[in-house]
Design a protein around this motif. Structure first.
Motif, PDB file in Angstrom:
ATOM      1  N   HIS A   1       0.838  -1.199   0.000  1.00 24.04           N
ATOM      2  CA  HIS A   1       0.000   0.000   0.000  1.00 24.04           C
ATOM      3  C   HIS A   1       0.873   1.249   0.000  1.00 24.04           C
ATOM      4  O   HIS A   1       2.079   1.168   0.225  1.00 24.04           O
ATOM      5  CB  HIS A   1      -0.966   0.020   1.199  1.00 24.04           C
ATOM      6  N   ILE A   2       0.236   2.385  -0.227  1.00 25.06           N
ATOM      7  CA  ILE A   2       0.912   3.673  -0.115  1.00 25.06           C
ATOM      8  C   ILE A   2       0.222   4.432   1.004  1.00 25.06           C
ATOM      9  O   ILE A   2      -1.018   4.472   1.062  1.00 25.06           O
ATOM     10  CB  ILE A   2       0.853   4.445  -1.451  1.00 25.06           C
ATOM     11  N   GLY A   3       1.009   4.970   1.919  1.00 27.48           N
ATOM     12  CA  GLY A   3       0.470   5.678   3.080  1.00 27.48           C
ATOM     13  C   GLY A   3       0.508   7.179   2.865  1.00 27.48           C
ATOM     14  O   GLY A   3       1.520   7.734   2.439  1.00 27.48           O
ATOM     15  N   ILE A   4      -0.616   7.839   3.140  1.00 25.40           N
ATOM     16  CA  ILE A   4      -0.723   9.286   2.978  1.00 25.40           C
ATOM     17  C   ILE A   4      -1.102   9.912   4.314  1.00 25.40           C
ATOM     18  O   ILE A   4      -2.080   9.497   4.951  1.00 25.40           O
ATOM     19  CB  ILE A   4      -1.793   9.632   1.907  1.00 25.40           C
ATOM     20  N   ALA A   5      -0.299  10.870   4.760  1.00 22.63           N
ATOM     21  CA  ALA A   5      -0.572  11.556   6.024  1.00 22.63           C
ATOM     22  C   ALA A   5      -1.590  12.661   5.790  1.00 22.63           C
ATOM     23  O   ALA A   5      -1.434  13.459   4.860  1.00 22.63           O
ATOM     24  CB  ALA A   5       0.722  12.144   6.587  1.00 22.63           C
ATOM     25  N   VAL A   6      -2.624  12.677   6.604  1.00 22.35           N
ATOM     26  CA  VAL A   6      -3.672  13.701   6.482  1.00 22.35           C
ATOM     27  C   VAL A   6      -3.956  14.342   7.838  1.00 22.35           C
ATOM     28  O   VAL A   6      -3.714  13.742   8.887  1.00 22.35           O
ATOM     29  CB  VAL A   6      -4.993  13.108   5.902  1.00 22.35           C
ATOM     30  N   LYS A   7      -4.473  15.557   7.801  1.00 23.86           N
ATOM     31  CA  LYS A   7      -4.788  16.255   9.047  1.00 23.86           C
ATOM     32  C   LYS A   7      -6.097  15.765   9.624  1.00 23.86           C
ATOM     33  O   LYS A   7      -6.243  15.634  10.836  1.00 23.86           O
ATOM     34  CB  LYS A   7      -4.881  17.763   8.784  1.00 23.86           C
ATOM     35  N   ASN A   8      -7.046  15.512   8.757  1.00 25.84           N
ATOM     36  CA  ASN A   8      -8.377  15.136   9.225  1.00 25.84           C
ATOM     37  C   ASN A   8      -8.869  13.929   8.436  1.00 25.84           C
ATOM     38  O   ASN A   8      -9.170  14.035   7.246  1.00 25.84           O
ATOM     39  CB  ASN A   8      -9.318  16.336   9.043  1.00 25.84           C
TER      40      ASN A   8
ATOM     41  N   LEU B   1      -3.569   8.228   6.975  1.00 30.81           N
ATOM     42  CA  LEU B   1      -3.165   8.217   8.382  1.00 30.81           C
ATOM     43  C   LEU B   1      -3.377   9.572   9.024  1.00 30.81           C
ATOM     44  O   LEU B   1      -2.926  10.594   8.494  1.00 30.81           O
ATOM     45  CB  LEU B   1      -1.681   7.851   8.510  1.00 30.81           C
ATOM     46  N   GLU B   2      -4.061   9.551  10.170  1.00 31.64           N
ATOM     47  CA  GLU B   2      -4.275  10.760  10.961  1.00 31.64           C
ATOM     48  C   GLU B   2      -3.632  10.539  12.323  1.00 31.64           C
ATOM     49  O   GLU B   2      -3.702   9.431  12.865  1.00 31.64           O
ATOM     50  CB  GLU B   2      -5.794  10.989  11.124  1.00 31.64           C
ATOM     51  N   ALA B   3      -3.027  11.573  12.867  1.00 29.85           N
ATOM     52  CA  ALA B   3      -2.415  11.460  14.199  1.00 29.85           C
ATOM     53  C   ALA B   3      -3.490  11.450  15.272  1.00 29.85           C
ATOM     54  O   ALA B   3      -4.490  12.153  15.154  1.00 29.85           O
ATOM     55  CB  ALA B   3      -1.463  12.617  14.431  1.00 29.85           C
ATOM     56  N   THR B   4      -3.290  10.637  16.324  1.00 35.03           N
ATOM     57  CA  THR B   4      -4.254  10.658  17.426  1.00 35.03           C
ATOM     58  C   THR B   4      -3.696  11.383  18.646  1.00 35.03           C
ATOM     59  O   THR B   4      -4.386  11.604  19.613  1.00 35.03           O
ATOM     60  CB  THR B   4      -4.667   9.230  17.851  1.00 35.03           C
TER      61      THR B   4
END
Ligand code: ZN
Length: 134
Positions: A6-13, A55-58
């Motif tokens: 897979h390819i992981g994409i960092a998102v804010k929301n 991916l969103e940070a928790t």
């Protein structure tokens, strides 16, 4: 290595991003999952044989929070499927790659995962992942 897993994409929301990517792909994500130990909430989309992970940070200490602060949203990692993660970690270490966690850990989507430091791979964070067999 077998293939791009897979390819992981960092998102804010994550919620907003799920909506946008659903429009892009013309289909909804098929699962969301929290990985408490990594401080992330993820969602997965399937497009043909390929998968995209958002991916969103928790929490502020999450690697995703740090990535977003430094680089903003965007491609975070590329994950490759491997059949024997322990063997692959050993091989890559020998080849001079910096393995961030030599002991594979449990990641999202029922996988054992390990990461290679982007500094040792031209700025690309590489994830190795092996399906956990039941
Ligand atoms: Zn991933």
């Amino acid at each position: 290595m077998q293939k791009i897993e897979h390819i992981g994409i960092a998102v804010k929301n994550l919620e907003e991003s799920n909506k946008l990517f659903a429009k892009l792909f013309n289909k909804k994500h098929y699962k969301t999952e929290k990985v408490i130990t990594e401080g992330v909430k993820t969602s997965f989309f399937k497009i043909g044989p390929n998968k995209i992970e958002l991916l969103e940070a928790t929490n502020p200490e999450s690697p995703i929070a740090k990535f977003l602060a430094k680089k903003g949203e965007g491609i975070h990692h590329i994950a490759f499927a491997v059949t024997d993660i322990h063997k692959e970690i050993k091989r890559l270490k020998k080849e001079g790659f910096t393995v961030l966690n030599e002991k594979p850990k449990k990641g999202a989507d029922n996988k054992l995962v390990a990461f290679l430091h982007p500094k040792s791979s031209h700025g690309v964070l590489i994830e190795l992942c092996q399906e956990i067999s039941e």
